[in-house]
Enzyme design. Structure first.
Site, PDB file in Angstrom:
ATOM      1  CG  ASP A   2      -2.017  -0.541   1.334  1.00 36.39           C
ATOM      2  OD1 ASP A   2      -2.960  -0.179   0.203  1.00 36.39           O
ATOM      3  OD2 ASP A   2      -2.184  -1.206   1.942  1.00 36.39           O
ATOM      4  N   GLY A   5       0.247   4.905  -4.625  1.00 40.51           N
ATOM      5  CA  GLY A   5      -0.454   6.059  -4.968  1.00 40.51           C
ATOM      6  C   GLY A   5      -0.181   7.439  -4.154  1.00 40.51           C
ATOM      7  NE  ARG A  15      -3.777   5.520  -8.116  1.00 42.81           N
ATOM      8  CZ  ARG A  15      -4.016   5.384  -6.919  1.00 42.81           C
ATOM      9  NH1 ARG A  15      -3.917   6.569  -5.896  1.00 42.81           N
ATOM     10  NH2 ARG A  15      -3.930   4.281  -6.229  1.00 42.81           N
ATOM     11  CG  HIS A  19       1.273   1.518  -9.277  1.00 40.80           C
ATOM     12  ND1 HIS A  19       0.995   1.148  -8.153  1.00 40.80           N
ATOM     13  CD2 HIS A  19       0.103   2.006  -9.918  1.00 40.80           C
ATOM     14  CE1 HIS A  19      -0.541   1.327  -7.876  1.00 40.80           C
ATOM     15  NE2 HIS A  19      -0.764   1.768  -9.100  1.00 40.80           N
ATOM     16  CB  THR A  48     -11.195 -10.504  -5.383  1.00 37.54           C
ATOM     17  OG1 THR A  48     -11.269 -10.345  -3.944  1.00 37.54           O
ATOM     18  CG2 THR A  48     -10.506 -11.833  -5.619  1.00 37.54           C
ATOM     19  CD  GLU A  49     -12.094  -7.719  -2.031  1.00 33.43           C
ATOM     20  OE1 GLU A  49     -12.878  -8.461  -1.937  1.00 33.43           O
ATOM     21  OE2 GLU A  49     -10.596  -7.800  -1.757  1.00 33.43           O
ATOM     22  CG  LEU A 114      12.112 -15.564  -1.087  1.00 29.97           C
ATOM     23  CD1 LEU A 114      11.814 -15.533   0.194  1.00 29.97           C
ATOM     24  CD2 LEU A 114      12.569 -14.225  -1.844  1.00 29.97           C
TER      25      LEU A 114
HETATM   26  C1  FPP Z   1      -1.176  -0.553  -4.120  1.00 26.39           C
HETATM   27  O1  FPP Z   1      -0.788   0.937  -4.322  1.00 26.39           O
HETATM   28  C2  FPP Z   1      -0.212  -1.431  -4.791  1.00 26.39           C
HETATM   29  C3  FPP Z   1      -0.549  -2.497  -5.917  1.00 26.39           C
HETATM   30  C4  FPP Z   1      -1.762  -1.914  -6.478  1.00 26.39           C
HETATM   31  C5  FPP Z   1       0.432  -3.365  -6.488  1.00 26.39           C
HETATM   32  C6  FPP Z   1       1.517  -2.840  -7.696  1.00 26.39           C
HETATM   33  C7  FPP Z   1       2.232  -3.783  -7.930  1.00 26.39           C
HETATM   34  C8  FPP Z   1       3.805  -3.945  -7.725  1.00 26.39           C
HETATM   35  C9  FPP Z   1       4.458  -2.780  -6.994  1.00 26.39           C
HETATM   36  C10 FPP Z   1       4.400  -4.759  -8.544  1.00 26.39           C
HETATM   37  C11 FPP Z   1       3.989  -6.392  -8.508  1.00 26.39           C
HETATM   38  C12 FPP Z   1       4.913  -7.431  -8.592  1.00 26.39           C
HETATM   39  C13 FPP Z   1       4.944  -8.511  -9.459  1.00 26.39           C
HETATM   40  C14 FPP Z   1       6.153  -9.343  -9.375  1.00 26.39           C
HETATM   41  C15 FPP Z   1       4.073  -8.814 -10.342  1.00 26.39           C
HETATM   42  P1  FPP Z   1      -2.094   1.665  -4.260  1.00 26.39           P
HETATM   43  O2  FPP Z   1      -2.430   2.112  -5.633  1.00 26.39           O
HETATM   44  O3  FPP Z   1      -3.307   1.195  -3.126  1.00 26.39           O
HETATM   45  O4  FPP Z   1      -1.794   2.996  -3.428  1.00 26.39           O
HETATM   46  P2  FPP Z   1      -2.406   3.796  -2.365  1.00 26.39           P
HETATM   47  O5  FPP Z   1      -2.589   3.046  -1.074  1.00 26.39           O
HETATM   48  O6  FPP Z   1      -1.512   4.901  -2.062  1.00 26.39           O
HETATM   49  O7  FPP Z   1      -3.747   4.285  -3.097  1.00 26.39           O
END
Ligand code: FPP
Length: 219
Positions: A2, A5, A15, A19, A48-49, A114
């Site tokens: 988390d 964003g 945003r 990421h 899923t949400e 790992l």
């Molecule tokens: C949430 O931030 C984070 C994500 C939606 C995940 C993003 C994916 C990665 C960093 C890498 C994935 C890795 C692999 C190996 C596939 P948010 O949008 O909820 O941020 P916020 O809480 O500030 O809104």
């Protein structure tokens, strides 16, 4: 993971930049986990949400995850990481994302330094529902259903119970993450936004965990 964003917003960035910084953070945490001998690490990449987010962000996240897999699987393989994806794989997850996941899992299947599980289109409740459905399909009698039987039908059969869950960015919820496996997990909350999280934060959380007394309901 988390806070991607919010991290971007604080810097006046898009945003997607958050990421991308989150991807670098995950890579550092993986290296840190290997350094201290952690055997299992699970990162929540898409729930899923999360489908309820605006379409353009959902589309970006699908493509982004596919790109991350393509960009990082070679490096993870060289590091001895076994990559696994946990979650519902069918529609609406694009076929190209499923294909990228399969390819990465196949490449890294024999690695044992790992296990990095990426929870993608994952929900803890959905996982339990899917496990029960799979179990019922085996024709098992109601009285033969026990905890071990359900566990054997979860997405990642050999995943151990969670010892430590770390939630970044000042949120104090489980948010449907590994509900079955977390029953006696130790929870650690930090205000650090995910892109700022790195191996030193992982080590600090592990030290906090080492100070906990785990009784598993006993005395
Ligand atoms: C949430 O931030 C984070 C994500 C939606 C995940 C993003 C994916 C990665 C960093 C890498 C994935 C890795 C692999 C190996 C596939 P948010 O949008 O909820 O941020 P916020 O809480 O500030 O809104």
């Amino acid at each position: 993971m988390d806070g991607n964003g919010r991290w971007a917003k604080q810097r006046g960035l898009a945003r997607k930049d958050g990421h991308m910084a989150g991807e670098r953070a995950l890579s550092d945490v993986v290296e840190g986990a290997i350094e201290v001998g952690v055997k299992w690490l699970t990162a929540y990449a898409f729930s899923t949400e999360n489908w309820s987010r605006p379409t353009d962000e959902v589309e970006f996240l699908m493509q982004f995850n596919e790109d991350v897999i393509a960009r990082r699987s070679g490096e993870l393989h060289e590091q001895g990481v076994r990559l696994i994806f946990a979650g519902r794989r069918g529609f609406p997850v694009p076929e190209s994302v499923v294909a990228a996941m399969d390819k990465a899992m196949e490449l890294t299947v024999d690695n044992d330094r790992l296990t990095l599980t990426v929870a993608f289109n994952y929900g803890g409740r959905a996982e339990i529902v899917d496990a029960v459905r799979a179990l019922v399909r085996t024709g098992v009698g109601a009285d033969d259903i026990d905890e071990a039987a359900i566990r054997e039908h979860l997405y990642v059969r050999d995943m151990p119970d969670v010892d430590l869950m770390i939630r970044s960015s000042n949120e104090f919820r489980i948010s449907n993450f590994l509900l079955w496996q977390i029953a006696y997990g130790e929870l650690c909350f930090t205000e650090t936004l995910w892109p700022d999280f790195g191996r030193e934060n992982l080590f600090a959380a592990i030290r906090e965990y080492q100070g906990r007394q785990r009784r598993f309901g006993g005395r």
